[in-house]
Design a protein around this motif. Structure first.
Motif, PDB file in Angstrom:
ATOM      1  N   THR A   1       0.843  -1.191   0.000  1.00 15.34           N
ATOM      2  CA  THR A   1       0.000   0.000   0.000  1.00 15.34           C
ATOM      3  C   THR A   1       0.878   1.242   0.000  1.00 15.34           C
ATOM      4  O   THR A   1       1.945   1.260   0.602  1.00 15.34           O
ATOM      5  N   SER A   2       0.405   2.312  -0.676  1.00 10.54           N
ATOM      6  CA  SER A   2       1.042   3.627  -0.657  1.00 10.54           C
ATOM      7  C   SER A   2       2.481   3.523  -1.171  1.00 10.54           C
ATOM      8  O   SER A   2       2.723   2.905  -2.200  1.00 10.54           O
ATOM      9  N   VAL A   3       3.450   4.144  -0.484  1.00 10.97           N
ATOM     10  CA  VAL A   3       4.830   4.033  -0.974  1.00 10.97           C
ATOM     11  C   VAL A   3       5.285   2.584  -0.922  1.00 10.97           C
ATOM     12  O   VAL A   3       6.159   2.169  -1.685  1.00 10.97           O
ATOM     13  N   GLY A   4       4.670   1.780  -0.056  1.00  8.31           N
ATOM     14  CA  GLY A   4       4.945   0.351  -0.064  1.00  8.31           C
ATOM     15  C   GLY A   4       4.597  -0.291  -1.386  1.00  8.31           C
ATOM     16  O   GLY A   4       5.192  -1.304  -1.782  1.00  8.31           O
ATOM     17  N   ALA A   5       3.620   0.299  -2.116  1.00  5.99           N
ATOM     18  CA  ALA A   5       3.270  -0.220  -3.436  1.00  5.99           C
ATOM     19  C   ALA A   5       4.405  -0.008  -4.429  1.00  5.99           C
ATOM     20  O   ALA A   5       4.619  -0.819  -5.328  1.00  5.99           O
ATOM     21  N   VAL A   6       5.131   1.105  -4.286  1.00 10.17           N
ATOM     22  CA  VAL A   6       6.298   1.340  -5.147  1.00 10.17           C
ATOM     23  C   VAL A   6       7.375   0.307  -4.843  1.00 10.17           C
ATOM     24  O   VAL A   6       7.878  -0.381  -5.746  1.00 10.17           O
ATOM     25  N   ASN A   7       7.718   0.169  -3.557  1.00 13.99           N
ATOM     26  CA  ASN A   7       8.731  -0.812  -3.174  1.00 13.99           C
ATOM     27  C   ASN A   7       8.270  -2.237  -3.459  1.00 13.99           C
ATOM     28  O   ASN A   7       9.052  -3.082  -3.906  1.00 13.99           O
ATOM     29  N   GLY A   8       6.989  -2.511  -3.189  1.00 10.57           N
ATOM     30  CA  GLY A   8       6.475  -3.857  -3.372  1.00 10.57           C
ATOM     31  C   GLY A   8       6.441  -4.289  -4.820  1.00 10.57           C
ATOM     32  O   GLY A   8       6.756  -5.433  -5.149  1.00 10.57           O
ATOM     33  N   THR A   9       6.046  -3.378  -5.708  1.00  6.54           N
ATOM     34  CA  THR A   9       6.031  -3.722  -7.132  1.00  6.54           C
ATOM     35  C   THR A   9       7.448  -3.937  -7.639  1.00  6.54           C
ATOM     36  O   THR A   9       7.703  -4.835  -8.449  1.00  6.54           O
ATOM     37  N   PHE A  10       8.382  -3.128  -7.152  1.00  5.17           N
ATOM     38  CA  PHE A  10       9.792  -3.339  -7.510  1.00  5.17           C
ATOM     39  C   PHE A  10      10.246  -4.711  -7.022  1.00  5.17           C
ATOM     40  O   PHE A  10      10.907  -5.457  -7.755  1.00  5.17           O
ATOM     41  N   LEU A  11       9.890  -5.078  -5.786  1.00  9.54           N
ATOM     42  CA  LEU A  11      10.272  -6.386  -5.249  1.00  9.54           C
ATOM     43  C   LEU A  11       9.656  -7.512  -6.068  1.00  9.54           C
ATOM     44  O   LEU A  11      10.320  -8.525  -6.345  1.00  9.54           O
ATOM     45  N   ALA A  12       8.400  -7.347  -6.470  1.00  9.71           N
ATOM     46  CA  ALA A  12       7.758  -8.362  -7.314  1.00  9.71           C
ATOM     47  C   ALA A  12       8.480  -8.516  -8.644  1.00  9.71           C
ATOM     48  O   ALA A  12       8.585  -9.622  -9.187  1.00  9.71           O
ATOM     49  N   ALA A  13       9.002  -7.406  -9.173  1.00 10.18           N
ATOM     50  CA  ALA A  13       9.701  -7.444 -10.461  1.00 10.18           C
ATOM     51  C   ALA A  13      11.043  -8.148 -10.361  1.00 10.18           C
ATOM     52  O   ALA A  13      11.563  -8.634 -11.384  1.00 10.18           O
ATOM     53  N   VAL A  14      11.617  -8.211  -9.168  1.00 11.29           N
ATOM     54  CA  VAL A  14      12.938  -8.846  -9.012  1.00 11.29           C
ATOM     55  C   VAL A  14      12.835 -10.149  -8.240  1.00 11.29           C
ATOM     56  O   VAL A  14      13.828 -10.632  -7.684  1.00 11.29           O
ATOM     57  N   ALA A  15      11.636 -10.742  -8.191  1.00 11.13           N
ATOM     58  CA  ALA A  15      11.440 -11.981  -7.445  1.00 11.13           C
ATOM     59  C   ALA A  15      12.325 -13.108  -7.958  1.00 11.13           C
ATOM     60  O   ALA A  15      12.639 -14.038  -7.212  1.00 11.13           O
ATOM     61  N   ASP A  16      12.739 -13.033  -9.226  1.00 11.64           N
ATOM     62  CA  ASP A  16      13.620 -14.066  -9.781  1.00 11.64           C
ATOM     63  C   ASP A  16      15.054 -13.917  -9.294  1.00 11.64           C
ATOM     64  O   ASP A  16      15.819 -14.884  -9.292  1.00 11.64           O
ATOM     65  N   ASP A  17      15.444 -12.711  -8.858  1.00  9.18           N
ATOM     66  CA  ASP A  17      16.797 -12.460  -8.347  1.00  9.18           C
ATOM     67  C   ASP A  17      16.721 -11.331  -7.320  1.00  9.18           C
ATOM     68  O   ASP A  17      17.196 -10.220  -7.551  1.00  9.18           O
ATOM     69  N   PRO A  18      16.125 -11.610  -6.152  1.00  5.46           N
ATOM     70  CA  PRO A  18      15.892 -10.527  -5.190  1.00  5.46           C
ATOM     71  C   PRO A  18      17.164  -9.898  -4.648  1.00  5.46           C
ATOM     72  O   PRO A  18      17.171  -8.705  -4.333  1.00  5.46           O
TER      73      PRO A  18
END
Length: 389
Positions: free
Chosen positions: A43-60
């Protein structure tokens, strides 16, 4: 299934980046199998960080290092812009009009979100099984209801048992969903998604544990951006003064946007204890029998859920106040005197409003260091949590 849950708080999101860089970076380098996750709910700025984390789930490990660098290299003008157009349009922020307005121009933030997050990789990770679901929560402006946008893999179903006031929508999450979730009211203009306007999801669902639970998570790793007590020192405000608008606005944002993780955890602990007592008193089939009755009523099944939360050990509002006072001349050159007046820290030792708006690399570095230190202090607990999940 393990879910990472990220809450909101504007520039406080750098703290989340610090915790993530330690957990998925430092711990990954020191263990043969680094921490892994299945779902991200944000949620909120967590959505920015969270979507980035989802994008790098293959190599966190490599991904969170890029996230840390992005926060560390931020300049205020990369996120906030306040010029002549914003100044003459301030009355529209209060009165409304034919176009969405906020105190600041949101275009720099939109450009940053658009170029910094590897959007195609989010879809790839959902398609190839590296990730089961990504949720982003925003607030529907017209009704005030929280809307949970869910992007999920083929073998993951949409949650159907969330509270009646929560709307669930299965959609491919794109920049406008994230920007809507992060649009702090008045600070940024609301974002239009199709025919409707949306703003910060933290107003109604700031620590989105519920979507994680209803997606099937049996382990939740959450990062908060407020201290455990959520209270400032009683001496932070001079008793002889009446606080001004910046101080009060900071407290209002605290009330609306800072995570309610304590209440969520207390409720989770209560349910876990109820299930433990039932197993002890009624036997090993207690949960199965309980869920059979729940399913007849159309309710979600009960299960024990493990949770671990990392919170700031130091009040971020106080860090913001110290940082603003130490760099007042630099911020004056970057954003002008009006910006400094808006963030006036003369009311107390803390500066809650500044803690939401100081998208400044040097401030972010302090929060990143704090996040890494707080995670390091729970190194053994974090390691055991991820190994057992």
């Amino acid at each position: 299934m393990l879910a990472v849950v990220l809450s909101g708080g504007g520039a406080r999101g750098a703290y989340e980046a610090g915790v993530l860089s330690y957990v998925f970076g430092e711990l990954s380098r020191n263990h043969e199998q680094g921490p892994r996750f299945d779902t991200v709910c944000a949620t909120s700025v967590g959505a920015v960080n969270g979507t980035f984390l989802a994008a790098v789930a293959d190599d966190p490990a490599a991904g969170v290092e890029r996230m840390r660098r992005l926060w560390s290299e931020l300049a205020l003008e990369d996120v906030l812009r306040f010029g002549f157009r914003q100044a003459i349009g301030l009355h529209r922020v209060v009165l409304g009009g034919s176009s969405a307005r906020g105190i600041f121009d949101a275009r720099p933030l939109a450009e940053l979100v658009g170029r910094a997050i590897p959007w195609r990789q989010v879809r790839r990770n959902l398609s190839n099984g590296k990730l089961k679901a990504l949720t982003v929560t925003a607030t529907h402006v017209a009704s005030g209801r929280p809307v949970v946008f869910v992007d999920h893999s083929r073998d993951t179903c949409l949650p159907v048992t969330l509270p009646a006031n929560v709307v669930v929508r299965g959609e491919r999450i794109l920049p406008h969903h994230v920007l809507a979730s992060a649009a702090i009211p008045l600070v940024f203009p609301p974002i239009r998604i199709r025919a409707d306007l949306y703003c910060d999801g933290g107003l109604r669902l700031n620590t989105p544990m519920a979507p994680a639970l209803h997606l099937g998570a049996d382990s939740i790793f959450a990062i908060g951006v407020s201290t455990r007590s959520g209270l400032n020192s009683p001496s932070s405000l001079d008793a002889s003064r009446y606080p001004g608008a910046p101080f009060l606005l900071g407290k209002v944002l605290n009330a609306f946007l800072l995570d309610h993780v304590n209440a969520d955890l207390n409720e989770l602990a209560r349910i876990n204890q109820f299930l433990e007592d039932g197993l002890a008193l009624c036997g090993p089939d207690f949960i199965d029998r309980l869920n059979e009755r729940a399913m007849h009523r159309g309710e979600a099944p009960r299960r024990r859920v493990a949770a671990l939360v990392i919170r700031p050990s130091v009040d971020i509002g106080q860090i913001a106040g110290d940082h603003l006072r130490a760099h007042r001349a630099r911020f004056g050159r970057a954003m002008g005197r009006s910006f400094l007046r808006l963030l006036d820290v003369g009311e107390g030792a803390d500066s809650d409003l500044a803690s939401y708006l100081l998208f400044d690399g040097e401030f972010a570095k302090r929060l990143i260091q704090l996040g890494r230190a707080d995670a390091a202090a729970k190194r053994d607990e974090i390691t055991q949590f991820f190994l057992s999940s």
